[in-house]
Motif scaffolding. Structure first.
Motif, mmCIF file in Angstrom:
data_model
loop_
_atom_site.group_PDB
_atom_site.id
_atom_site.type_symbol
_atom_site.label_atom_id
_atom_site.label_comp_id
_atom_site.label_asym_id
_atom_site.label_seq_id
_atom_site.Cartn_x
_atom_site.Cartn_y
_atom_site.Cartn_z
ATOM 1 N N THR A 1 -1.278 16.241 3.090
ATOM 2 C CA THR A 1 -1.935 15.259 3.965
ATOM 3 C C THR A 1 -1.085 14.991 5.214
ATOM 4 O O THR A 1 -1.566 14.372 6.169
ATOM 5 C CB THR A 1 -2.233 13.952 3.196
ATOM 6 N N ARG A 2 0.162 15.462 5.176
ATOM 7 C CA ARG A 2 1.116 15.233 6.275
ATOM 8 C C ARG A 2 1.062 13.756 6.674
ATOM 9 O O ARG A 2 1.303 12.910 5.833
ATOM 10 C CB ARG A 2 0.840 16.196 7.439
ATOM 11 N N LEU A 3 0.722 13.437 7.930
ATOM 12 C CA LEU A 3 0.681 12.018 8.314
ATOM 13 C C LEU A 3 -0.755 11.519 8.470
ATOM 14 O O LEU A 3 -0.983 10.436 9.000
ATOM 15 C CB LEU A 3 1.485 11.809 9.601
ATOM 16 N N VAL A 4 -1.719 12.288 7.978
ATOM 17 C CA VAL A 4 -3.139 11.915 8.099
ATOM 18 C C VAL A 4 -3.417 10.613 7.340
ATOM 19 O O VAL A 4 -3.990 9.661 7.885
ATOM 20 C CB VAL A 4 -4.030 13.070 7.589
ATOM 21 N N SER A 5 -2.983 10.542 6.081
ATOM 22 C CA SER A 5 -3.240 9.332 5.283
ATOM 23 C C SER A 5 -2.505 8.143 5.881
ATOM 24 O O SER A 5 -3.034 7.030 5.948
ATOM 25 C CB SER A 5 -2.794 9.552 3.833
ATOM 26 N N PHE A 6 -1.281 8.387 6.326
ATOM 27 C CA PHE A 6 -0.484 7.307 6.929
ATOM 28 C C PHE A 6 -1.193 6.754 8.171
ATOM 29 O O PHE A 6 -1.366 5.539 8.324
ATOM 30 C CB PHE A 6 0.910 7.848 7.272
ATOM 31 N N GLU A 7 -1.613 7.643 9.048
ATOM 32 C CA GLU A 7 -2.278 7.167 10.282
ATOM 33 C C GLU A 7 -3.561 6.409 9.957
ATOM 34 O O GLU A 7 -3.865 5.383 10.557
ATOM 35 C CB GLU A 7 -2.592 8.342 11.208
ATOM 36 N N GLY A 8 -4.325 6.930 9.004
ATOM 37 C CA GLY A 8 -5.583 6.261 8.631
ATOM 38 C C GLY A 8 -5.328 4.861 8.090
ATOM 39 O O GLY A 8 -6.008 3.899 8.456
ATOM 40 N N VAL A 9 -4.304 4.739 7.230
ATOM 41 C CA VAL A 9 -4.006 3.423 6.647
ATOM 42 C C VAL A 9 -3.443 2.477 7.712
ATOM 43 O O VAL A 9 -3.778 1.289 7.744
ATOM 44 C CB VAL A 9 -3.048 3.571 5.439
ATOM 45 N N MET A 10 -2.622 3.006 8.609
ATOM 46 C CA MET A 10 -2.078 2.139 9.671
ATOM 47 C C MET A 10 -3.209 1.604 10.563
ATOM 48 O O MET A 10 -3.200 0.447 10.970
ATOM 49 C CB MET A 10 -1.058 2.899 10.518
ATOM 50 N N ALA B 1 0.846 -1.196 0.000
ATOM 51 C CA ALA B 1 0.000 0.000 0.000
ATOM 52 C C ALA B 1 0.877 1.240 0.000
ATOM 53 O O ALA B 1 1.502 1.560 1.012
ATOM 54 C CB ALA B 1 -0.880 -0.007 1.249
ATOM 55 N N GLN B 2 0.945 1.941 -1.126
ATOM 56 C CA GLN B 2 1.630 3.240 -1.119
ATOM 57 C C GLN B 2 0.732 4.252 -0.431
ATOM 58 O O GLN B 2 -0.463 4.316 -0.727
ATOM 59 C CB GLN B 2 1.886 3.716 -2.547
ATOM 60 N N VAL B 3 1.305 5.051 0.438
ATOM 61 C CA VAL B 3 0.516 6.044 1.171
ATOM 62 C C VAL B 3 1.168 7.415 0.997
ATOM 63 O O VAL B 3 2.355 7.589 1.302
ATOM 64 C CB VAL B 3 0.442 5.682 2.671
ATOM 65 N N ASP B 4 0.405 8.383 0.515
ATOM 66 C CA ASP B 4 0.934 9.737 0.314
ATOM 67 C C ASP B 4 1.391 10.339 1.642
ATOM 68 O O ASP B 4 0.649 10.308 2.643
ATOM 69 C CB ASP B 4 -0.155 10.663 -0.252
ATOM 70 N N ILE B 5 2.593 10.897 1.612
ATOM 71 C CA ILE B 5 3.110 11.618 2.786
ATOM 72 C C ILE B 5 3.722 12.899 2.246
ATOM 73 O O ILE B 5 4.679 12.853 1.456
ATOM 74 C CB ILE B 5 4.142 10.743 3.539
#
Ligand SMILES: O=c1cc[nH]c(=O)[nH]1
Length: 415
Positions: free
Chosen positions: A129-138, A121-125
């Protein structure tokens, strides 16, 4: 003496390339036995009657963007229909952790139901989005941890030189559990910056001991030239088997001699290439499918990925590996049913290798990560007539789908 207890028996299944039916006996997370009548006399906590359906190792999906998935319906709100990059910025600005978690969870559960056992899963950082997308995917990955394995790739979608905030944010994500580092060097403003971006990706990979899963030479533009330096760096650092290049459309447009030189380096370096068959038709510019046959002939590990899904970049998709296999089949210009084996291997064995693991097989001692299809063979499944399917992850039945169609009564057949 009572019969030995198995956790799961899949009875009467078919193995690809073998005549006759087998039973698969699962104990814990592992296949204890697979063979004709192997389940005879076994009492099982759970039993699947396969009735001649194909049992196969689960699929591996090497390239996805779950953070952006299911956001296509919002595009009317953000406009800029002709400019993907600006539109994605506007779209991402509205993401929240809960929203990404909800969409990524939908994405992962669908993947599991389709028979995918491992997914990258590539996640935009980036500064949007800063770490919003990362936290949501985690969070979504954690919720779905019993359904499938997810390798999260930290992706500086807006650049590393263009977007000054991205590097520190990537470091935080890699410290906090991202499994791979990504990049998109061609998305910088100058050739020097492209190389600087590529160097930073390799530095992060070394600093955090993680593999590289980057988008490289994305458009069919002969001036996109990052694959060769990527191969050179991979070779110099001895990172063979730990570097993947996604898309690689530009290779299509190189002069043949140039392409041959670059492909030889990619093969020597051990860089995997993931093509995205949907690139043939989506986006505002033709993106191509690289040179899969020449890459394969040179010994490169070539796989295929879904890429984007119901988002800014791609309107369609259903995460069904059978569909991806058919798209890959056509993208590779295949025309014989034997080609089905080639694309099936791309979505299992080759994709697993790209992710640094092995695809497994239906044999004693192998992980019980399996899909049981109603249909008996790969060709029927790739034709879209696979019927119902059941996904087994770590020995447990975790997901599946039904497939039914109906018609009203027909008049009797003519005599
Ligand atoms: O194909 C692409 C390229 C960049 N970013 C995406 O989300 N998809």
């Amino acid at each position: 003496m009572s019969a030995p207890l198995a956790d799961l028996v899949i009875a009467g299944a078919r193995l690809h390339g073998h005549d006759g039916l087998v039973d698969v006996v699962v104990e814990g997370e592992t296949i204890a036995a697979a063979g004709p009548r192997a389940g005879d006399g076994r009492v099982a906590v759970r039993r699947i009657e396969a009735r001649g359906g194909l049992v196969t190792p689960s699929f591996v999906e090497p390239h996805t963007h779950p953070d952006k998935s299911f956001s296509r319906s919002r595009i009317g709100e953000v406009g800029f229909a002709d400019d993907l990059m600006r539109r994605q910025v506007a779209l991402k600005a509205g993401f929240t952790v809960a929203d990404v978690e909800e969409r990524a969870t939908r994405f992962f559960t669908l993947a599991a139901a389709q028979g995918i056992g491992l997914l990258r899963a590539q996640v935009d950082i980036d500064s949007i989005t800063r770490l919003v997308s990362f936290e949501g995917v985690m969070r979504a990955r954690e919720r779905c941890r019993d359904l499938l394995d997810v390798h999260v790739t930290a992706f500086p979608q807006e650049g590393l030189m263009k977007d000054a905030a991205a590097l520190d944010l990537l470091r935080v994500a890699l410290r906090d559990g991202a499994d791979c580092v990504s990049g998109w060097p061609n998305n910088e403003n100058s050739k020097e910056d492209e190389l600087a971006h590529l160097d930073l990706v390799f530095e992060l990979s070394q600093e955090f001991g993680v593999p590289i899963d980057a988008n490289i030479d994305y458009f069919t533009d002969p001036t996109e030239r990052m694959l060769e330096p990527m191969a050179e760096r991979t070779l110099a650092l001895g990172m063979g088997g730990r570097v993947s290049a996604n898309h690689v459309g530009a290779l299509e447009t190189y002069a043949d001699a140039d392409a041959a030189r670059v492909i030889a380096k990619v093969a020597e370096a051990g860089v995997s290439v993931t093509i995205c068959p949907t690139n043939l038709s989506s986006g505002t510019r033709y993106r191509g499918v690289s040179r899969p046959h020449e890459l394969r002939a040179a010994g490169v590990n070539v796989t295929a990925g879904t890429g984007n899904f119901h988002d800014n970049w791609e309107s369609f998709g259903n995460l069904d590996p059978a569909d991806l296999a058919r798209l890959a089949y056509h993208a590779l210009g295949l025309s014989h049913v034997e080609g089905v084996d080639l694309v099936w291997e791309m979505l299992t064995v080759n994709a697993a290798r790209a992710l640094g693991t092995a695809a497994g097989s239906v044999a004693a001692g192998q992980p019980a990560d399996l899909v049981v299809f109603e249909a008996a063979d790969r060709t029927t499944i790739v034709r879209g007539f696979g019927g119902a399917r059941t996904t087994v992850k770590r020995g447990r039945v975790v997901a599946g789908r039904t497939a039914s169609s109906w018609v009203a009564d027909l008049p009797a057949a003519s005599a």
